[in-house]
Each structure stands twice: as C-alpha cells, then as structure tokens.
Design a protein around this motif. Structure first.
Motif, PDB file in Angstrom:
ATOM      1  N   ARG A  51     -10.099   6.963   5.166  1.00 28.29           N
ATOM      2  CA  ARG A  51     -10.002   5.591   5.411  1.00 28.29           C
ATOM      3  C   ARG A  51      -9.243   4.830   4.343  1.00 28.29           C
ATOM      4  O   ARG A  51      -8.588   3.981   4.539  1.00 28.29           O
ATOM      5  N   LEU A  54      -5.576   4.967   4.826  1.00 25.41           N
ATOM      6  CA  LEU A  54      -5.180   4.062   6.032  1.00 25.41           C
ATOM      7  C   LEU A  54      -5.167   2.677   5.612  1.00 25.41           C
ATOM      8  O   LEU A  54      -4.554   1.977   6.508  1.00 25.41           O
ATOM      9  N   GLY A  55      -5.812   2.359   4.684  1.00 22.25           N
ATOM     10  CA  GLY A  55      -5.788   0.822   4.429  1.00 22.25           C
ATOM     11  C   GLY A  55      -7.213   0.462   5.154  1.00 22.25           C
ATOM     12  O   GLY A  55      -8.123   0.678   4.606  1.00 22.25           O
ATOM     13  N   HIS A  56      -6.901  -0.782   5.853  1.00 22.44           N
ATOM     14  CA  HIS A  56      -8.019  -1.027   6.516  1.00 22.44           C
ATOM     15  C   HIS A  56      -8.373  -0.385   7.900  1.00 22.44           C
ATOM     16  O   HIS A  56      -7.386  -0.492   8.706  1.00 22.44           O
ATOM     17  N   GLU A 124       0.976  -6.412   1.562  1.00 28.18           N
ATOM     18  CA  GLU A 124       0.347  -5.619   0.883  1.00 28.18           C
ATOM     19  C   GLU A 124      -0.021  -4.268   1.493  1.00 28.18           C
ATOM     20  O   GLU A 124      -0.924  -3.644   1.392  1.00 28.18           O
ATOM     21  N   CYS A 125       1.325  -3.743   2.157  1.00 28.09           N
ATOM     22  CA  CYS A 125       1.081  -2.424   2.793  1.00 28.09           C
ATOM     23  C   CYS A 125       1.439  -1.308   1.934  1.00 28.09           C
ATOM     24  O   CYS A 125       2.375  -0.618   2.035  1.00 28.09           O
ATOM     25  N   ALA A 127      -0.576   1.118   1.376  1.00 23.24           N
ATOM     26  CA  ALA A 127      -1.217   2.409   1.863  1.00 23.24           C
ATOM     27  C   ALA A 127      -0.173   3.770   1.909  1.00 23.24           C
ATOM     28  O   ALA A 127      -0.613   4.711   1.462  1.00 23.24           O
ATOM     29  N   LEU A 128       0.938   3.261   2.752  1.00 23.12           N
ATOM     30  CA  LEU A 128       2.001   4.285   3.018  1.00 23.12           C
ATOM     31  C   LEU A 128       3.153   4.293   1.993  1.00 23.12           C
ATOM     32  O   LEU A 128       4.042   5.012   1.982  1.00 23.12           O
ATOM     33  N   ASP A 129       3.127   3.195   1.233  1.00 30.31           N
ATOM     34  CA  ASP A 129       4.322   3.115   0.638  1.00 30.31           C
ATOM     35  C   ASP A 129       4.412   4.095  -0.737  1.00 30.31           C
ATOM     36  O   ASP A 129       3.727   5.177  -0.421  1.00 30.31           O
TER      37      ASP A 129
ATOM     38  N   SER B   4     -13.523  -4.039   3.574  1.00 26.39           N
ATOM     39  CA  SER B   4     -12.433  -3.279   2.913  1.00 26.39           C
ATOM     40  C   SER B   4     -11.287  -4.199   2.743  1.00 26.39           C
ATOM     41  O   SER B   4     -10.016  -4.159   2.732  1.00 26.39           O
ATOM     42  N   GLN B  14      -1.905  -2.603   9.999  1.00 29.36           N
ATOM     43  CA  GLN B  14      -2.280  -2.299   8.488  1.00 29.36           C
ATOM     44  C   GLN B  14      -1.382  -1.479   7.755  1.00 29.36           C
ATOM     45  O   GLN B  14      -0.713  -1.930   6.823  1.00 29.36           O
ATOM     46  N   CYS B  16       1.026  -1.070   8.149  1.00 23.99           N
ATOM     47  CA  CYS B  16       1.977  -1.681   8.959  1.00 23.99           C
ATOM     48  C   CYS B  16       3.402  -1.681   8.562  1.00 23.99           C
ATOM     49  O   CYS B  16       3.995  -0.580   8.369  1.00 23.99           O
ATOM     50  N   ALA B  18       5.647  -2.115   6.453  1.00 28.15           N
ATOM     51  CA  ALA B  18       6.103  -1.927   5.291  1.00 28.15           C
ATOM     52  C   ALA B  18       7.394  -0.908   5.100  1.00 28.15           C
ATOM     53  O   ALA B  18       8.208  -1.165   4.606  1.00 28.15           O
TER      54      ALA B  18
END
Lengths: 139, 139
Positions: A51, A54-56, A124-125, A127-129, B4, B14, B16, B18
């Motif tokens: 979770r 994945l971010g939100h 503000e992505c 998560a995967l950056d 979150s 989300q 997303c 980026a």
DNA sequence: CAGGATCCGATCGGATACTG
DNA sequence: CAGTATCCGATCGGATCCTG
C-alpha cells in the motif's frame, strides 16, 4: 437503451472475456492491477508495504485486486500465523510472466511518453520515482 | 480523508504520470484504449465502423478515447470533406508500436487465460472472435 | 455520418470504523 | 498488521437529442 442493444451496464467488458486477448485486456486494463504486479515483480511484499509503495490506495481496493490476482493464480498469498499477523504476497510463476507485458509497457513508455508530452497531473508521484522499476530483465 | 493523505479523487493516477512507465500504465490501464488500438492495428477504420467492431460503446466514450489517442500522437484523424462526412482513424508510427504491448498481452492471454479459468461473463463477444487479431507474432 | 451536449444511473474507489 | 463491512461522493459511461 438503444444505441447498440447493450445489455449489461458498464460494458467495458464487451469485447470481453470471450477470447484470451479479450480477457487479458480486461484484466490488465486496470491500472491498479498493473501497478501491483509491477511492484511485486521486485519481490514479495506485505499488505501495508504494498500500500505504501503504491502511494494512495485504499485497503479495500488493494485487497480486492489482490484477491482477484490470487484467484487467477498470478499471486500467491502466504500468511504467517503469528502476532502481529504477517502476510506476504508474491507472484507465482505465471504471474511473473506478466513481467513481459509490463516490460513492453515500460519500453513503450520510455520511448513515447517521456516527460514532455502528456499533461502533468500529479506532482508528488514519488512512489515509483527514483528506484527505477527495472522490470526489463525479470527472467 | 486521512487514509493516506490523498488529495485528488480517483487517485488511480497516483503512481501516476511522473514516470514514463507510470504514464503508460495510466494510458493503457484502460480497456477501451487497448481495444481501440487493437482494432486499429489491422487497418484504418471509420468512426462508426470502429464502434461496430467494438461491440457496445457509446459514441461519447469512443470519441473521447480517440481524442486522447490523437492528442498523444498515437492516432491520426483524417477527415474527408465530403457529404456525408467521412473520417478515418489510423495509427501513426508511434501508435503502431503499441502493437508490441498488445502482442505481449495476447501472448500472455493465450498462455494463461485460455478458456478455462476465469469466470465466463459475456457470451456474445463476437466482436473480436474469429478473426484472430493477428497482431503479428502470435507465437 | 461524425460527434458534441446533456441527463443520469451504475460503479468504483476512498474514508472510517471495527475485528481477529 | 491485515483485512472486512459500510457509507457515500466522484466519475465513468450509456442513452438521447441535436447539429454540421
């Protein structure tokens, strides 16, 4: 209801599950599924860890997708009977093959969706950056 | 809203836009887009022809997806100024590369989603049946 | 024929609260 | 921690009507 004799609501599954490709499209035509698999490709993850990565995403949504993937046999749910409870989700052999699709997706993205075109929506992505998914050579 | 720190509704985007992969997932994480591209891979199609091929899809939905794909430069809209009007949609060079993704999807589907598992939902999915999409190397 | 504008119902997905 | 059950708002997508 007359525009084409539709019968079900949300006929997104129209060109539906009759053909394998149709089912694949139906399954992978879901961002969450794609995202989840993508993360799982890098190794097993626990529910909340997933979770966070994945971010939100609400626990509800995540749980439903995981259940779906598990039912289809792409994800293996491994629960440890301890306290506090711990559950790890990891891709099965079949699931790992989804890496090919993700890889194709990534290749395509890098080639034609590099930061330039496309309207910037989220800022503000994170998560995967940074940590490049590095899906490429999964096998 | 606290689960979150989400900010936008439907944060499906989300992880997303980026990263390229993120955008690819966001774009292809849509069944309609996948389906449309799939059909277009076999050659240019006119609006209503595409609609018919897709089975049930409202003109609204189809138009929006086509517009999106056009904006991203994957689809080329060619309008003939005649009466009755005629508009053909065909994939661009970039768009054709989506074939790789579709191919990966198809390969995966044929391998793990062959008629057996998965709950049968639709029965008259003739749209894509028969004429195997033949993306190219069905393997 | 190609599609834009609207109305609206169905669904999805988030938030919260609660349990084992 | 790992979910599940519920409430509910936001969005999507279909149906219609209408225009160029």
């Amino acid at each position: 209801m007359k525009e084409s004799e539709a019968k079900h609501p949300t006929d997104t599954h129209q060109a539906c599950a009759a053909t394998p490709l149709g089912r694949a499209i139906h399954l992978l035509g879901d961002s969450w599924v794609l995202l989840i698999v993508m993360n799982l490709l890098q190794g097993p993850l626990r529910f909340n860890m997933l979770r966070a990565t994945l971010g939100h995403i609400s626990s509800k949504t995540l749980a439903s997708r995981l259940r779906l993937l598990e039912e289809l046999g792409f994800v293996q749910r491994q629960a440890f009977l301890e306290i506090p409870p711990r559950v790890e989700y990891h891709l099965t052999e079949k699931g790992r093959e989804l890496g090919d699709v993700i890889a194709a997706l990534e290749r395509f993205g890098n080639k034609h969706l590099s930061d330039s075109v496309v309207s910037p929506t989220c800022e503000e992505c994170i998560a995967l950056d940074g940590e490049a998914p590095a899906v490429k050579d999964v096998r």
